[in-house]
Design an enzyme around this catalytic site. Structure first.
Site, mmCIF file in Angstrom:
data_model
loop_
_atom_site.group_PDB
_atom_site.id
_atom_site.type_symbol
_atom_site.label_atom_id
_atom_site.label_comp_id
_atom_site.label_asym_id
_atom_site.label_seq_id
_atom_site.Cartn_x
_atom_site.Cartn_y
_atom_site.Cartn_z
ATOM 1 N N CYS A 192 -10.625 -0.099 4.741
ATOM 2 C CA CYS A 192 -10.198 -1.489 4.962
ATOM 3 C C CYS A 192 -11.410 -2.407 4.800
ATOM 4 C CB CYS A 192 -9.611 -1.636 6.369
ATOM 5 S SG CYS A 192 -9.280 -3.360 6.842
ATOM 6 N N CYS A 231 -6.065 -4.099 13.230
ATOM 7 C CA CYS A 231 -7.271 -4.416 12.463
ATOM 8 C C CYS A 231 -8.140 -5.422 13.230
ATOM 9 C CB CYS A 231 -6.873 -4.982 11.100
ATOM 10 S SG CYS A 231 -8.242 -5.237 9.958
ATOM 11 N N CYS A 234 -5.986 -3.526 6.257
ATOM 12 C CA CYS A 234 -4.959 -2.930 7.117
ATOM 13 C C CYS A 234 -3.680 -3.756 7.075
ATOM 14 C CB CYS A 234 -5.452 -2.858 8.555
ATOM 15 S SG CYS A 234 -6.736 -1.636 8.846
ATOM 16 N N GLY A 254 20.864 9.669 14.494
ATOM 17 C CA GLY A 254 21.031 9.535 13.053
ATOM 18 C C GLY A 254 22.413 9.087 12.619
ATOM 19 N N CYS A 292 -12.121 -4.051 8.619
ATOM 20 C CA CYS A 292 -12.548 -3.274 9.790
ATOM 21 C C CYS A 292 -13.139 -1.916 9.414
ATOM 22 C CB CYS A 292 -11.390 -3.104 10.768
ATOM 23 S SG CYS A 292 -10.106 -1.964 10.196
#
Length: 294
Positions: free
Chosen positions: A238, A269, A263, A29, A241
């Site tokens: 979606c 997808c 997607c 970080g 799909c």
């Protein structure tokens, strides 16, 4: 491309980038300054992620580049072509085949392995910039873990709107110490950073910063006890799909004008569509450990 050094950057630059990357991994970080070089693309188009990729890539690697989840955008295609020409590596659109994935604002839907590295293009690495314009002051706030102004920022959102309305760049605490910007990924992707098997590297070329989230590191979004962190929810599957567990993007049908969702991860997808059509396609598990495709 014999006139160019392998991986475009000179060896001294790559050594510097690797040293800074190792320091970033050692202090999860923490933003490590580095000497960002001029690249054959404009600043703001992924120069930081590109420099990190070129410093760690080798001839045996397989590269995947995505932009908002898509392998076919102009930014993704140009970066992929440049990396392949300069490094003589194989390209792929399959998240399971790639050893290195450079991304702009998405994490693939398929869970990554220990031998894979996800490299983010980061436009604004300083998560405290929205509440403090001074770089000197943000450095002090990180050193003293003084994040009260960020907590106040979240609280003001709740007072005004009844909820936290940060849709991307959601602040996360890394390893219980540094407040970190997870790049402009949607909130949907934030839980994927927690205790992941793979390494996440973040490169900001314009701001000259590198930071990292190593494997198996705690990453927790800022949240209040009575108002927990929530990811985006979609009320439609979606349209391509039928997925109900992925991050979807809104669009409108060209003929009917009706709102629809598809997607964001085009590779995942496409795999689901090919499997639905009867092809034998390997699909990886998702980040919660399940494999809804099987």
């Amino acid at each position: 491309m014999e006139a160019y050094n392998y991986a475009f950057l000179d060896e001294q630059t790559k050594r510097e980038l690797r040293r800074k990357t190792l320091k970033a991994v050692a202090i999860p970080g923490y933003q490590v300054p580095f000497g960002s070089r001029e690249m054959p693309i404009a600043r703001g188009w992924g120069t930081g992620g590109l420099q990190v990729t070129l410093s760690v890539i080798g001839p045996e690697d397989t590269i995947k580049v995505i932009d908002q989840g898509s392998d076919d955008s102009v930014n993704a295609c140009n970066l992929r072509e440049l990396i392949c020409q300069m490094c003589d590596v194989a390209p792929t659109t399959d998240s399971l085949e790639a050893s290195l994935i450079q991304t702009r604002h998405r994490i693939p839907e398929e869970k990554l392995r220990e031998d894979q590295i996800l490299i983010f293009q980061v436009p604004l690495p300083e998560v405290l910039r929205t509440v403090e314009p001074s770089e000197q002051e943000t450095r002090r706030m990180h050193a003293e873990r003084d994040y009260s102004r960020m907590w106040l920022h979240l609280y003001e959102d709740i007072v005004k709107y009844g909820e936290i309305r940060i849709s991307y760049d959601y602040p996360v605490m890394v390893n219980g110490h540094y407040l970190c910007d997870p790049s402009p990924i949607p909130r949907f992707d934030v839980p994927k950073l927690h205790q992941a098997d793979n390494l996440f590297l973040f490169g900001a070329g314009r701001e000259k910063r590198i930071y990292a989230i190593p494997p198996y590191t705690d990453v927790t979004p800022l949240q209040f006890e009575d108002i927990p962190f929530e990811v985006e929810q979609f009320d439609q599957p979606c349209v391509k799909c039928g997925s109900t567990h992925t991050y979807l993007e809104e669009s409108y049908d060209a003929e009917t004008g009706a709102k629809q969702y598809a997607c964001s991860d085009t590779s995942y997808c496409e795999k689901r569509q090919r499997r639905a059509a009867g092809e034998s396609v390997e699909i990886g598990g998702i980040w919660d450990g399940t494999n809804p495709a099987n």
